[in-house]
Design a protein around this motif. Structure first.
Motif, PDB file in Angstrom:
ATOM      1  N   ASN A  43      -6.794   8.603   2.068  1.00 23.31           N
ATOM      2  CA  ASN A  43      -6.649   7.605   1.007  1.00 23.31           C
ATOM      3  C   ASN A  43      -8.000   7.325   0.366  1.00 23.31           C
ATOM      4  O   ASN A  43      -8.922   6.851   1.004  1.00 23.31           O
ATOM      5  CB  ASN A  43      -6.051   6.313   1.560  1.00 23.31           C
ATOM      6  CG  ASN A  43      -5.836   5.260   0.488  1.00 23.31           C
ATOM      7  OD1 ASN A  43      -6.147   4.103   0.679  1.00 23.31           O
ATOM      8  ND2 ASN A  43      -5.296   5.647  -0.636  1.00 23.31           N
ATOM      9  N   ILE A  44      -8.109   7.675  -0.913  1.00 28.75           N
ATOM     10  CA  ILE A  44      -9.286   7.350  -1.716  1.00 28.75           C
ATOM     11  C   ILE A  44      -8.753   6.777  -3.027  1.00 28.75           C
ATOM     12  O   ILE A  44      -8.301   7.529  -3.889  1.00 28.75           O
ATOM     13  CB  ILE A  44     -10.167   8.587  -1.998  1.00 28.75           C
ATOM     14  CG1 ILE A  44     -10.556   9.297  -0.697  1.00 28.75           C
ATOM     15  CG2 ILE A  44     -11.401   8.173  -2.783  1.00 28.75           C
ATOM     16  CD1 ILE A  44     -11.319  10.601  -0.913  1.00 28.75           C
ATOM     17  N   PRO A  45      -8.740   5.451  -3.177  1.00 27.51           N
ATOM     18  CA  PRO A  45      -8.213   4.866  -4.411  1.00 27.51           C
ATOM     19  C   PRO A  45      -8.929   5.421  -5.642  1.00 27.51           C
ATOM     20  O   PRO A  45     -10.122   5.729  -5.601  1.00 27.51           O
ATOM     21  CB  PRO A  45      -8.478   3.369  -4.241  1.00 27.51           C
ATOM     22  CG  PRO A  45      -8.570   3.173  -2.762  1.00 27.51           C
ATOM     23  CD  PRO A  45      -9.174   4.431  -2.226  1.00 27.51           C
ATOM     24  N   PHE A  90      -0.610   3.035  -0.016  1.00 29.22           N
ATOM     25  CA  PHE A  90      -0.835   4.093   0.974  1.00 29.22           C
ATOM     26  C   PHE A  90      -0.247   3.692   2.323  1.00 29.22           C
ATOM     27  O   PHE A  90       0.380   4.505   2.993  1.00 29.22           O
ATOM     28  CB  PHE A  90      -2.333   4.367   1.096  1.00 29.22           C
ATOM     29  CG  PHE A  90      -2.676   5.497   2.038  1.00 29.22           C
ATOM     30  CD1 PHE A  90      -2.555   6.811   1.626  1.00 29.22           C
ATOM     31  CD2 PHE A  90      -3.135   5.250   3.325  1.00 29.22           C
ATOM     32  CE1 PHE A  90      -2.880   7.867   2.486  1.00 29.22           C
ATOM     33  CE2 PHE A  90      -3.467   6.290   4.181  1.00 29.22           C
ATOM     34  CZ  PHE A  90      -3.332   7.600   3.757  1.00 29.22           C
ATOM     35  N   ALA A  91      -0.435   2.418   2.716  1.00 28.75           N
ATOM     36  CA  ALA A  91       0.084   1.935   4.000  1.00 28.75           C
ATOM     37  C   ALA A  91       1.608   1.967   4.024  1.00 28.75           C
ATOM     38  O   ALA A  91       2.210   2.247   5.068  1.00 28.75           O
ATOM     39  CB  ALA A  91      -0.422   0.527   4.283  1.00 28.75           C
ATOM     40  N   ALA A  92       2.245   1.705   2.881  1.00 25.23           N
ATOM     41  CA  ALA A  92       3.705   1.677   2.826  1.00 25.23           C
ATOM     42  C   ALA A  92       4.289   3.073   3.075  1.00 25.23           C
ATOM     43  O   ALA A  92       5.281   3.203   3.796  1.00 25.23           O
ATOM     44  CB  ALA A  92       4.171   1.140   1.481  1.00 25.23           C
ATOM     45  N   ALA A  93       3.702   4.092   2.490  1.00 24.82           N
ATOM     46  CA  ALA A  93       4.167   5.474   2.685  1.00 24.82           C
ATOM     47  C   ALA A  93       3.187   6.436   2.036  1.00 24.82           C
ATOM     48  O   ALA A  93       2.718   6.194   0.925  1.00 24.82           O
ATOM     49  CB  ALA A  93       5.550   5.664   2.085  1.00 24.82           C
ATOM     50  N   HIS A  94       2.878   7.501   2.758  1.00 24.89           N
ATOM     51  CA  HIS A  94       1.995   8.535   2.228  1.00 24.89           C
ATOM     52  C   HIS A  94       2.329   9.877   2.855  1.00 24.89           C
ATOM     53  O   HIS A  94       2.992   9.941   3.881  1.00 24.89           O
ATOM     54  CB  HIS A  94       0.514   8.178   2.455  1.00 24.89           C
ATOM     55  CG  HIS A  94       0.153   7.974   3.892  1.00 24.89           C
ATOM     56  ND1 HIS A  94       0.264   6.751   4.517  1.00 24.89           N
ATOM     57  CD2 HIS A  94      -0.300   8.831   4.837  1.00 24.89           C
ATOM     58  CE1 HIS A  94      -0.106   6.864   5.777  1.00 24.89           C
ATOM     59  NE2 HIS A  94      -0.443   8.118   5.993  1.00 24.89           N
ATOM     60  N   VAL A  95       1.853  10.935   2.218  1.00 26.34           N
ATOM     61  CA  VAL A  95       2.058  12.285   2.721  1.00 26.34           C
ATOM     62  C   VAL A  95       1.330  12.421   4.051  1.00 26.34           C
ATOM     63  O   VAL A  95       0.189  11.970   4.196  1.00 26.34           O
ATOM     64  CB  VAL A  95       1.530  13.326   1.699  1.00 26.34           C
ATOM     65  CG1 VAL A  95       1.572  14.726   2.274  1.00 26.34           C
ATOM     66  CG2 VAL A  95       2.323  13.244   0.413  1.00 26.34           C
ATOM     67  N   LYS A 140       3.786   6.250   7.627  1.00 24.40           N
ATOM     68  CA  LYS A 140       3.499   4.854   7.268  1.00 24.40           C
ATOM     69  C   LYS A 140       2.364   4.405   8.157  1.00 24.40           C
ATOM     70  O   LYS A 140       2.328   4.724   9.349  1.00 24.40           O
ATOM     71  CB  LYS A 140       4.717   3.973   7.473  1.00 24.40           C
ATOM     72  CG  LYS A 140       5.849   4.314   6.526  1.00 24.40           C
ATOM     73  CD  LYS A 140       7.036   3.431   6.723  1.00 24.40           C
ATOM     74  CE  LYS A 140       8.128   3.878   5.768  1.00 24.40           C
ATOM     75  NZ  LYS A 140       9.286   3.022   5.808  1.00 24.40           N
ATOM     76  N   SER A 141       1.429   3.664   7.590  1.00 30.33           N
ATOM     77  CA  SER A 141       0.304   3.136   8.392  1.00 30.33           C
ATOM     78  C   SER A 141       0.759   1.905   9.126  1.00 30.33           C
ATOM     79  O   SER A 141       1.617   1.151   8.675  1.00 30.33           O
ATOM     80  CB  SER A 141      -0.872   2.782   7.476  1.00 30.33           C
ATOM     81  OG  SER A 141      -1.314   3.941   6.813  1.00 30.33           O
ATOM     82  N   ALA A 142       0.126   1.663  10.279  1.00 29.69           N
ATOM     83  CA  ALA A 142       0.427   0.463  11.058  1.00 29.69           C
ATOM     84  C   ALA A 142      -0.051  -0.767  10.293  1.00 29.69           C
ATOM     85  O   ALA A 142      -1.125  -0.761   9.714  1.00 29.69           O
ATOM     86  CB  ALA A 142      -0.246   0.535  12.421  1.00 29.69           C
ATOM     87  N   ALA A 143       0.766  -1.794  10.299  1.00 30.71           N
ATOM     88  CA  ALA A 143       0.408  -3.018   9.559  1.00 30.71           C
ATOM     89  C   ALA A 143      -0.554  -3.882  10.311  1.00 30.71           C
ATOM     90  O   ALA A 143      -0.773  -3.826  11.452  1.00 30.71           O
ATOM     91  CB  ALA A 143       1.661  -3.801   9.234  1.00 30.71           C
TER      92      ALA A 143
END
Length: 137
Positions: free
Chosen positions: A70-72, A60-65, A134-137
């Motif tokens: 995010n719910i695994p 999810f952190a790498a790339a998401h809509v 992308k989420s911040a790392a």
């Protein structure tokens, strides 16, 4: 009528082959067909559909809509981020669509009747040139 009686094997074969051709369509309609990216955007815009990404947090952190929650998949049942209104459409997303399919089945069992899968997952979303974050790392 005489033809039917004399050629009952041919009639049986014709009926059987017709049933086999119709079976996939009947199964798809009962499960709900996968959405195209355009159909997903329409649901979001017209019916306030909720986007749920069932990927693992690192994926999810790498790339998401854009705008997805995010719910695994492993923690989907009873998660606090699920919408409380079970009549809202829910669009489930993963990398390829496989996990999202399992998630949709789980949500339907929980009462989310409008749970649908984005066909092709993130790849189809990217191929349609729709926004990705992308989420911040």
């Amino acid at each position: 009528m005489n033809f039917l009686l004399e050629n009952w094997i041919l009639v049986l074969a014709a009926v059987s082959s017709g049933a086999m051709l119709l079976w996939p369509a009947l199964v798809r309609s009962s499960q709900g067909a996968a959405l195209s990216p355009a159909q997903a955007v329409q649901l979001i815009n017209r019916e306030k559909a909720v986007l749920i990404d069932v990927c693992e947090p690192n994926e999810f952190a790498a790339a998401h809509v854009a705008g997805a929650r995010n719910i695994p998949l492993a923690s989907l049942e009873g998660h606090k981020s699920l919408p409380s209104n079970k009549t809202l459409p829910v669009v489930l997303i993963c990398q390829s669509g496989a996990r999202a399919g399992r998630a949709a089945a789980t949500l339907r069992k929980l009462g989310y009747e409008k749970a649908q899968v984005l066909g092709g997952g993130m790849k189809s979303w990217r191929d349609a040139n729709l926004p990705v974050e992308k989420s911040a790392a």
